[in-house]
Each structure stands twice: as structure tokens, then as C-alpha cells.
Design an enzyme around this catalytic site. Structure first.
Site, PDB file in Angstrom:
ATOM      1  N   ASP A  27      -8.666   3.994  13.831  1.00 48.83           N
ATOM      2  CA  ASP A  27      -9.254   2.719  14.244  1.00 48.83           C
ATOM      3  C   ASP A  27      -8.120   1.914  14.872  1.00 48.83           C
ATOM      4  O   ASP A  27      -7.271   1.356  14.186  1.00 48.83           O
ATOM      5  CB  ASP A  27      -9.839   2.030  13.011  1.00 48.83           C
ATOM      6  CG  ASP A  27     -10.328   0.613  13.278  1.00 48.83           C
ATOM      7  OD1 ASP A  27     -10.111   0.090  14.380  1.00 48.83           O
ATOM      8  OD2 ASP A  27     -10.907   0.011  12.347  1.00 48.83           O
ATOM      9  N   ARG A  61      -5.683  12.111  12.174  1.00 47.90           N
ATOM     10  CA  ARG A  61      -6.892  12.785  12.667  1.00 47.90           C
ATOM     11  C   ARG A  61      -7.914  11.803  13.215  1.00 47.90           C
ATOM     12  O   ARG A  61      -8.702  12.125  14.101  1.00 47.90           O
ATOM     13  CB  ARG A  61      -7.539  13.596  11.551  1.00 47.90           C
ATOM     14  CG  ARG A  61      -8.036  12.717  10.395  1.00 47.90           C
ATOM     15  CD  ARG A  61      -9.093  13.351   9.537  1.00 47.90           C
ATOM     16  NE  ARG A  61      -9.530  12.397   8.532  1.00 47.90           N
ATOM     17  CZ  ARG A  61     -10.651  11.664   8.635  1.00 47.90           C
ATOM     18  NH1 ARG A  61     -11.435  11.779   9.690  1.00 47.90           N
ATOM     19  NH2 ARG A  61     -10.975  10.813   7.685  1.00 47.90           N
ATOM     20  N   CYS A  68      -6.775   9.792   6.833  1.00 50.00           N
ATOM     21  CA  CYS A  68      -6.715   9.614   8.284  1.00 50.00           C
ATOM     22  C   CYS A  68      -5.307   9.938   8.777  1.00 50.00           C
ATOM     23  O   CYS A  68      -5.127  10.778   9.650  1.00 50.00           O
ATOM     24  CB  CYS A  68      -7.117   8.195   8.657  1.00 50.00           C
ATOM     25  SG  CYS A  68      -8.827   7.790   8.261  1.00 50.00           S
ATOM     26  N   TYR A  86      -4.601   9.857  -0.705  1.00 52.47           N
ATOM     27  CA  TYR A  86      -3.218   9.973  -0.256  1.00 52.47           C
ATOM     28  C   TYR A  86      -2.155  10.237  -1.330  1.00 52.47           C
ATOM     29  O   TYR A  86      -1.562  11.311  -1.379  1.00 52.47           O
ATOM     30  CB  TYR A  86      -2.837   8.697   0.503  1.00 52.47           C
ATOM     31  CG  TYR A  86      -3.625   8.481   1.757  1.00 52.47           C
ATOM     32  CD1 TYR A  86      -3.274   9.099   2.948  1.00 52.47           C
ATOM     33  CD2 TYR A  86      -4.739   7.643   1.765  1.00 52.47           C
ATOM     34  CE1 TYR A  86      -4.002   8.898   4.112  1.00 52.47           C
ATOM     35  CE2 TYR A  86      -5.480   7.422   2.928  1.00 52.47           C
ATOM     36  CZ  TYR A  86      -5.107   8.065   4.096  1.00 52.47           C
ATOM     37  OH  TYR A  86      -5.829   7.874   5.238  1.00 52.47           O
ATOM     38  N   TRP A 130      -8.572  -1.615   0.410  1.00 50.83           N
ATOM     39  CA  TRP A 130      -9.371  -0.486  -0.087  1.00 50.83           C
ATOM     40  C   TRP A 130     -10.634  -0.934  -0.818  1.00 50.83           C
ATOM     41  O   TRP A 130     -11.374  -0.094  -1.358  1.00 50.83           O
ATOM     42  CB  TRP A 130      -8.523   0.384  -1.017  1.00 50.83           C
ATOM     43  CG  TRP A 130      -7.611   1.313  -0.291  1.00 50.83           C
ATOM     44  CD1 TRP A 130      -6.294   1.130   0.011  1.00 50.83           C
ATOM     45  CD2 TRP A 130      -7.951   2.600   0.240  1.00 50.83           C
ATOM     46  NE1 TRP A 130      -5.791   2.208   0.686  1.00 50.83           N
ATOM     47  CE2 TRP A 130      -6.784   3.126   0.844  1.00 50.83           C
ATOM     48  CE3 TRP A 130      -9.128   3.351   0.267  1.00 50.83           C
ATOM     49  CZ2 TRP A 130      -6.768   4.373   1.463  1.00 50.83           C
ATOM     50  CZ3 TRP A 130      -9.105   4.593   0.887  1.00 50.83           C
ATOM     51  CH2 TRP A 130      -7.933   5.097   1.478  1.00 50.83           C
ATOM     52  N   GLU A 141       0.836  -1.207   0.000  1.00 43.54           N
ATOM     53  CA  GLU A 141       0.000   0.000   0.000  1.00 43.54           C
ATOM     54  C   GLU A 141       0.871   1.257   0.000  1.00 43.54           C
ATOM     55  O   GLU A 141       0.601   2.212  -0.735  1.00 43.54           O
ATOM     56  CB  GLU A 141      -0.923   0.004   1.210  1.00 43.54           C
ATOM     57  CG  GLU A 141      -1.857   1.215   1.235  1.00 43.54           C
ATOM     58  CD  GLU A 141      -2.545   1.410   2.564  1.00 43.54           C
ATOM     59  OE1 GLU A 141      -3.708   1.829   2.557  1.00 43.54           O
ATOM     60  OE2 GLU A 141      -1.916   1.149   3.621  1.00 43.54           O
TER      61      GLU A 141
END
Length: 318
Positions: free
Chosen positions: A223, A220, A200, A139, A97, A75
Site C-alpha cells: 500500500d 509482495r 507483506c 512477522y 494493528w 512496531e
């Protein structure tokens, strides 16, 4: 209690992973219960910090469950290409994803198609993937091609050349290591509504001290059960790659969380993981030095002395 400040313990007897488990326990036992975007509900704290020493090949790789570090590495390499379509990941067997474009497809078409069938179509049909596999400017797009605009005298504007933040950070670390502006930012306010999921892990800042490269990652939203083990590995990996490229030793990796949460339906995973004891000290070896930060491949990385406990699964909230 809505704020977490989990202390770091540098004692040699304390395993590096214990701070992660302490954070998990703190959230589960003392976090505020909140209604979230997914409708599932979370227990959440605001403001948390974890610190890891990356010297001598050390990495914050969780041992109390198996973390598929090659998946996380693939990733990260995908991010660095600037790609935003899931097809290259799908063709490598990376599934992390898939849920977002599948949910979008079902919502827009009304077709009752399983996730597995959807992903297979992404793999088999390039045209279908182009139409339905794109995540928007997530991203990697922001990292290596942040959009710019040129304004004309008549009040109109045209798109300019994108900014490669990653390349610029590498150059600034080489040429101006004392700068306080070594930052890679993913939170492009103008494009958030076009993203399948706003970033995130949004801000990376690098710092050079005593010949070592340190990194602080601000996230921010986190999980803790499913996402954070990947985020810790990926952030430290990026730091290690950049350190190699700029001829610095890796120093400290600092992770900071904003809304740091556990989903209510992850109780079984949390309960089981908190029973386990971390062990071992896995290390990452980078097997070659490519010409640039953008030229690494999955074959360039090897992890040694990683003996994790059994995997733990829980549903992904979309």
C-alpha cells in the site's frame, strides 16, 4: 501498463524522496485497476524498485507528509520480541494493528463494538487481550521462532526448537560476511492461514561489500500511500541496527515491490501529496549500542533535521 521500473537518479539536485513520489504518480496515472481482497479496488503495478543511500545517518524518511517514525520503530522493536499480541503495542499507543483483531472479534461474536471500545478492553483486560488480541504467527514469530519439527520412526512428529533467524543472520554477518545466505524470511507457507495478515514485507537479504552493510527488502504487496512510508523507515532501521551490531557502516537500502498499489479511495491523499515538494535530509542517530539486536529501546533513537509537511490521512483497508 502493469509493470513499474522507476529509474533511480543519483543527481545531487534530486531529492531522495522524489523516486517515491514518481512511483506514486506512475501507479495513479498508469496502474491497472484491479479488484482486490478488501473489495475497495486498487490501481496497481507489478515490480518496482527504490534505492536509498544510508551513509552518514541518512534515512528514507518521507517529508511530504508526517511519518510517525517512533510508531514504526516501536512496531519493529515489537517484531524483534517475537510477540504476536497487540496488547504491548496498544499500551504504547500504537494503533497500526488494531483493525484486524477488532474485525475478527466482531465477525466471531456478532457484538456491535466500536474499534475504540475494543482497543480499550485490550488495554484494560489482559485475559480479554489474550483471547482476542493475538494476530497469529505473524512477522516476529517467524523472525525469531520459526517452527521446526522432529519426525519419529513411527511416522509421528513433535515440535522442535524454533529458529531465531535474526540472531543467525547477525552471527553469519560477523563470521561469514561473504555469504549469500544472510536472509530473514517471514513467508511460512505452513502457517499463513493462521495469520491475521500474511507478511507483506516478507524477505530481507543482507550483503556486505566494501565494509558496508547493504539490505534488499522484497515486499509482495504494498500500500504505497499508507504502508510504504512505514516500510521504508522500518527496513532501513533494521539495517542500521544490524550494521551497528556487526561493526559495519550502513550502505544502500534497496526496496523491491511485487503488487505495488494505491487504493481507489486514497485519491484525496494522493492528489494532495503529489502537489508537495520534498525537502530536508533527516538523519537517524542511534544513541547507544546495546549488547544484542534484541536489546534496543525507543529511547535509543533520535531523528535530527526532520521538518515534515502536515499529516495526510486515509482509511486503512482491512
Amino acid at each position: 501498463m502493469a509493470t513499474a521500473a522507476i529509474p533511480s537518479d543519483s543527481s545531487a539536485a534530486r531529492h531522495y524522496e522524489q523516486q517515491y513520489l514518481d512511483l506514486m504518480r506512475h501507479i495513479w496515472e498508469r496502474g491497472s485497476e484491479r479488484v482486490d481482497r478488501t473489495g475497495i479496488g486498487t490501481r496497481s503495478v507489478f515490480g518496482a524498485m527504490l534505492r536509498f543511500d544510508l551513509s552518514d545517518g541518512r534515512m528514507p524518511l518521507i517529508t511530504t507528509k508526517r511519518v510517525y517514525w517512533k510508531t514504526a520503530t516501536r512496531e519493529m522493536l515489537w517484531f524483534l520480541t517475537g510477540e504476536t499480541n497487540i496488547r504491548p503495542l496498544v499500551l504504547q499507543g500504537v494503533k497500526i494493528w488494531n483493525e484486524w483483531p477488532h474485525a475478527n472479534y466482531v465477525r466471531e461474536t456478532g457484538e456491535d463494538i466500536s474499534l475504540e471500545e475494543f482497543v480499550q478492553r485490550i488495554a484494560d483486560d489482559e485475559a480479554f487481550a489474550i483471547r482476542w488480541g493475538d494476530l497469529g504467527p505473524v512477522y516476529g514469530k517467524q523472525w525469531v521462532d520459526w517452527p521446526t519439527y522432529r519426525y519419529r520412526k513411527d511416522g509421528t512428529y513433535e515440535k522442535g526448537e524454533g529458529i531465531n533467524q535474526v540472531a543467525e543472520v547477525v552471527e553469519s554477518l560477523r563470521n561469514n560476511p561473504g555469504s549469500r545466505r544472510h536472509i530473514i524470511e517471514g513467508w511460512n507457507v505452513a502457517e499463513l492461514d493462521r495469520m491475521a495478515l500474511p507478511p507483506c514485507h516478507k524477505t530481507y537479504q543482507f550483503h556486505v561489500g566494501d565494509g558496508k552493510l547493504n539490505c534488499a527488502l522484497y515486499q509482495r504487496s504494498c500500500d504505497v500511500a499508507l504502508g510504504l512510508p512505514f516500510n521504508l523507515w522500518s527496513g532501513a532501521l533494521l539495517q542500521r541496527m544490524i550494521a551497528q551490531q556487526v561493526d559495519l557502516e550502513p550502505g544502500e537500502f534497496v526496496w523491491m515491490g511485487g503488487d505495488t498499489h494505491l487504493y481507489i479511495n486514497h485519491e484525496e491523499l494522493v492528489t494532495e501529496q503529489l502537489k508537495r515538494e520534498p525537502s530536508g535530509e533527516p538523519r537517524l542517530e542511534i544513541l547507544r549500542r546495546p549488547d544484542s539486536i534484541f536489546d534496543y529501546t525507543i529511547e535509543d533513537f533520535a531523528v535530527h533535521d526532520y521538518a515534515p509537511q502536515a499529516p495526510l490521512k486515509a482509511p486503512v483497508a482491512v
